[in-house]
Design a protein around this motif. Structure first.
Motif, PDB file in Angstrom:
ATOM      1  N   LEU A 165      10.096   1.958  35.184  1.00 35.53           N
ATOM      2  CA  LEU A 165      10.088   2.871  36.325  1.00 35.53           C
ATOM      3  C   LEU A 165      11.510   3.271  36.709  1.00 35.53           C
ATOM      4  CD1 LEU A 165       8.374   4.298  38.495  1.00 35.53           C
ATOM      5  CD2 LEU A 165       8.617   2.241  39.906  1.00 35.53           C
ATOM      6  N   GLN A 166      12.425   2.333  36.648  1.00 34.15           N
ATOM      7  CA  GLN A 166      13.821   2.612  36.999  1.00 34.15           C
ATOM      8  C   GLN A 166      14.474   3.552  35.987  1.00 34.15           C
ATOM      9  OE1 GLN A 166      15.802  -1.152  37.464  1.00 34.15           O
ATOM     10  NE2 GLN A 166      14.455  -1.811  39.124  1.00 34.15           N
ATOM     11  N   ARG A 167      14.018   3.494  34.743  1.00 40.71           N
ATOM     12  CA  ARG A 167      14.549   4.430  33.742  1.00 40.71           C
ATOM     13  C   ARG A 167      13.946   5.814  33.904  1.00 40.71           C
ATOM     14  NH1 ARG A 167      13.516   0.040  30.217  1.00 40.71           N
ATOM     15  NH2 ARG A 167      11.704   1.165  29.361  1.00 40.71           N
ATOM     16  N   TRP A 168      12.705   5.849  34.396  1.00 37.93           N
ATOM     17  CA  TRP A 168      11.972   7.102  34.475  1.00 37.93           C
ATOM     18  C   TRP A 168      12.330   7.896  35.731  1.00 37.93           C
ATOM     19  CZ3 TRP A 168       6.414   6.948  32.229  1.00 37.93           C
ATOM     20  CH2 TRP A 168       6.038   8.229  31.830  1.00 37.93           C
ATOM     21  N   ILE A 169      12.394   7.205  36.867  1.00 39.91           N
ATOM     22  CA  ILE A 169      12.724   7.862  38.126  1.00 39.91           C
ATOM     23  C   ILE A 169      14.118   7.425  38.549  1.00 39.91           C
ATOM     24  CG2 ILE A 169      12.139   8.083  40.561  1.00 39.91           C
ATOM     25  CD1 ILE A 169       9.242   7.888  39.853  1.00 39.91           C
ATOM     26  N   VAL A 170      15.011   8.395  38.654  1.00 43.89           N
ATOM     27  CA  VAL A 170      16.418   8.124  38.921  1.00 43.89           C
ATOM     28  C   VAL A 170      16.837   8.863  40.189  1.00 43.89           C
ATOM     29  CG1 VAL A 170      18.768   8.313  38.016  1.00 43.89           C
ATOM     30  CG2 VAL A 170      16.859   7.861  36.449  1.00 43.89           C
ATOM     31  N   PHE A 171      17.568   8.170  41.069  1.00 45.74           N
ATOM     32  CA  PHE A 171      18.109   8.807  42.260  1.00 45.74           C
ATOM     33  C   PHE A 171      19.499   9.350  41.951  1.00 45.74           C
ATOM     34  CE2 PHE A 171      14.718   6.523  44.252  1.00 45.74           C
ATOM     35  CZ  PHE A 171      14.435   7.220  45.422  1.00 45.74           C
ATOM     36  N   GLN A 172      19.748  10.575  42.397  1.00 42.51           N
ATOM     37  CA  GLN A 172      21.066  11.166  42.215  1.00 42.51           C
ATOM     38  C   GLN A 172      22.088  10.444  43.102  1.00 42.51           C
ATOM     39  OE1 GLN A 172      20.756  15.398  43.048  1.00 42.51           O
ATOM     40  NE2 GLN A 172      20.741  15.857  40.871  1.00 42.51           N
ATOM     41  N   PRO A 173      23.360  10.440  42.680  1.00 43.96           N
ATOM     42  CA  PRO A 173      24.401   9.888  43.543  1.00 43.96           C
ATOM     43  C   PRO A 173      24.439  10.627  44.877  1.00 43.96           C
ATOM     44  CG  PRO A 173      25.243  10.280  41.325  1.00 43.96           C
ATOM     45  CD  PRO A 173      23.882  10.908  41.387  1.00 43.96           C
ATOM     46  N   ARG A 174      24.773   9.907  45.911  1.00 36.63           N
ATOM     47  CA  ARG A 174      24.700  10.466  47.259  1.00 36.63           C
ATOM     48  C   ARG A 174      25.566  11.721  47.432  1.00 36.63           C
ATOM     49  NH1 ARG A 174      23.609   6.595  52.121  1.00 36.63           N
ATOM     50  NH2 ARG A 174      23.182   8.084  53.793  1.00 36.63           N
ATOM     51  N   HIS A 175      26.707  11.768  46.778  1.00 35.56           N
ATOM     52  CA  HIS A 175      27.584  12.922  46.945  1.00 35.56           C
ATOM     53  C   HIS A 175      27.013  14.184  46.313  1.00 35.56           C
ATOM     54  CE1 HIS A 175      28.863  11.313  42.996  1.00 35.56           C
ATOM     55  NE2 HIS A 175      29.069  12.584  42.695  1.00 35.56           N
ATOM     56  N   GLU A 176      25.912  14.051  45.537  1.00 37.72           N
ATOM     57  CA  GLU A 176      25.274  15.213  44.930  1.00 37.72           C
ATOM     58  C   GLU A 176      24.076  15.704  45.732  1.00 37.72           C
ATOM     59  OE1 GLU A 176      24.336  14.464  40.858  1.00 37.72           O
ATOM     60  OE2 GLU A 176      26.394  13.938  40.309  1.00 37.72           O
ATOM     61  N   TRP A 177      23.722  14.993  46.810  1.00 43.73           N
ATOM     62  CA  TRP A 177      22.609  15.442  47.639  1.00 43.73           C
ATOM     63  C   TRP A 177      23.001  16.706  48.392  1.00 43.73           C
ATOM     64  CZ3 TRP A 177      21.236  10.213  50.520  1.00 43.73           C
ATOM     65  CH2 TRP A 177      20.890   9.249  49.548  1.00 43.73           C
ATOM     66  N   ARG A 178      21.997  17.501  48.755  1.00 41.96           N
ATOM     67  CA  ARG A 178      22.268  18.689  49.560  1.00 41.96           C
ATOM     68  C   ARG A 178      22.464  18.329  51.029  1.00 41.96           C
ATOM     69  NH1 ARG A 178      17.886  23.172  47.479  1.00 41.96           N
ATOM     70  NH2 ARG A 178      16.405  21.632  48.285  1.00 41.96           N
ATOM     71  N   HIS A 179      21.907  17.181  51.435  1.00 48.13           N
ATOM     72  CA  HIS A 179      22.023  16.710  52.813  1.00 48.13           C
ATOM     73  C   HIS A 179      22.231  15.198  52.772  1.00 48.13           C
ATOM     74  CE1 HIS A 179      20.812  15.586  56.914  1.00 48.13           C
ATOM     75  NE2 HIS A 179      21.024  16.842  57.256  1.00 48.13           N
ATOM     76  N   PRO A 180      23.141  14.637  53.568  1.00 43.14           N
ATOM     77  CA  PRO A 180      23.464  13.208  53.463  1.00 43.14           C
ATOM     78  C   PRO A 180      22.321  12.261  53.810  1.00 43.14           C
ATOM     79  CG  PRO A 180      24.542  14.198  55.371  1.00 43.14           C
ATOM     80  CD  PRO A 180      23.985  15.324  54.563  1.00 43.14           C
ATOM     81  N   GLN A 181      21.277  12.759  54.480  1.00 46.98           N
ATOM     82  CA  GLN A 181      20.141  11.920  54.836  1.00 46.98           C
ATOM     83  C   GLN A 181      18.874  12.288  54.076  1.00 46.98           C
ATOM     84  OE1 GLN A 181      20.407   9.195  56.853  1.00 46.98           O
ATOM     85  NE2 GLN A 181      22.598   9.673  56.825  1.00 46.98           N
ATOM     86  N   ARG A 182      19.025  13.042  53.001  1.00 41.54           N
ATOM     87  CA  ARG A 182      17.865  13.457  52.213  1.00 41.54           C
ATOM     88  C   ARG A 182      18.103  13.125  50.745  1.00 41.54           C
ATOM     89  NH1 ARG A 182      17.346  19.469  54.971  1.00 41.54           N
ATOM     90  NH2 ARG A 182      16.723  18.749  57.057  1.00 41.54           N
ATOM     91  N   PRO A 183      17.708  11.925  50.342  1.00 37.81           N
ATOM     92  CA  PRO A 183      17.911  11.521  48.943  1.00 37.81           C
ATOM     93  C   PRO A 183      17.192  12.447  47.968  1.00 37.81           C
ATOM     94  CG  PRO A 183      17.302   9.651  50.317  1.00 37.81           C
ATOM     95  CD  PRO A 183      17.089  10.871  51.151  1.00 37.81           C
ATOM     96  N   VAL A 184      17.773  12.589  46.795  1.00 36.41           N
ATOM     97  CA  VAL A 184      17.184  13.400  45.728  1.00 36.41           C
ATOM     98  C   VAL A 184      16.887  12.500  44.540  1.00 36.41           C
ATOM     99  CG1 VAL A 184      17.547  15.304  44.111  1.00 36.41           C
ATOM    100  CG2 VAL A 184      18.394  15.477  46.465  1.00 36.41           C
TER     101      VAL A 184
END
Length: 263
Positions: free
Chosen positions: A113-132
């Motif tokens: 699951l960790q290989r399949w679903i990856v969170f983008q680094p925070r500095h790449e988010w469009r909003h600091p409180q909205r994880p991508v």
């Protein structure tokens, strides 16, 4: 008889009726091929299917019988989710903690699951409180016609367990046949994200030069030429920030024909 019209360098052909009024020629369908990027675990990915919303009303004036509604629906193809996912997010300050709510009951192992679903680094988010987060899929679409693919959320299906918005995209599949990514921007971080196997993960829709032209979707064969061309554009975003700048080169290096039906 046939009458050929010239306008601003573009030529179109109309059929002249007995009344002298021209009727537009029938739009030529665009052929689009789909294939899976890898054979490994490919059996869990469903074939893309045209979106069909059943209507329980037989009234010809009902929404389900409206020609414009039917034309809109059938131009979308559903890509189903291959796995069951239930994620919970704890976002406090600069820390982010993710919980797999299904835990040991999850049909997918935690490392997979960790290989399949990856969170983008925070500095790449469009909003600091909205994880991508992103899920890599195996779907590749290709055409020998000038066709763009549009990626949409499943707007014709009710999805109450997605506390955010899908990040969408658009690119030409005749010169850029790459594997699709599902990207999700988590807005309400107090709510869980639930994805269910077999439910639409997203839609795709195709557009060519003629908006009235239908699309014929076929399963494509991964030829050596197609595989080589896909490899030439894979991973370029790690080196070039604006991949659209590479389209001219991709068009020049593209083989004359990439789409062959799977036998």
């Amino acid at each position: 008889m046939l009458r050929t019209l010239f306008s601003k360098g573009h030529r179109s052909t109309e059929t002249e009726t007995d009344s002298g009024r021209g009727e537009p020629a029938e739009s030529r369908a665009s052929t689009v091929g789909w294939l899976l990027n890898t054979e490994k675990t490919s059996i869990i990915w469903d074939s893309p299917k045209p979106v069909r919303i059943d209507s329980q009303s037989g009234d010809p004036r009902s929404v389900g019988q409206c020609p414009s509604v039917l034309d809109f629906d059938r131009r979308h193809f559903a890509i189903n989710c291959p796995i069951d996912v239930h994620l919970r997010l704890n976002l406090t300050g600069g820390d982010m903690d993710i919980t797999n709510v299904l835990a040991e009951k999850s049909p997918i192992r935690s490392d997979a699951l960790q290989r399949w679903i990856v969170f983008q680094p925070r500095h790449e988010w469009r909003h600091p409180q909205r994880p991508v987060l992103q899920m890599l899929t195996s779907y590749i679409f290709v055409s020998d016609d000038p066709v763009y693919i549009n990626q949409y959320p499943p707007i014709l299906h009710h999805m109450p367990d997605r506390p955010g918005i899908q990040i969408n995209g658009r690119f030409p599949i005749d010169i850029w046949p790459r594997a699709l990514m599902w990207a999700f921007e988590w807005h309400d971080t107090a709510k869980d994200l639930v994805l269910r196997r077999g439910e639409p993960l997203f839609y795709v829709r195709f557009e060519g030069p003629d908006p009235a032209a239908p699309v014929r979707l076929i399963e494509a064969r991964k030829t050596p030429e197609l595989e080589s061309f896909i490899s030439s554009i894979t991973g370029v975003s790690e080196f070039v920030g604006q991949t659209y700048s590479l389209f001219k080169t991709a068009r020049e290096r593209r083989p004359a024909k990439l789409l062959f039906p799977k036998e």
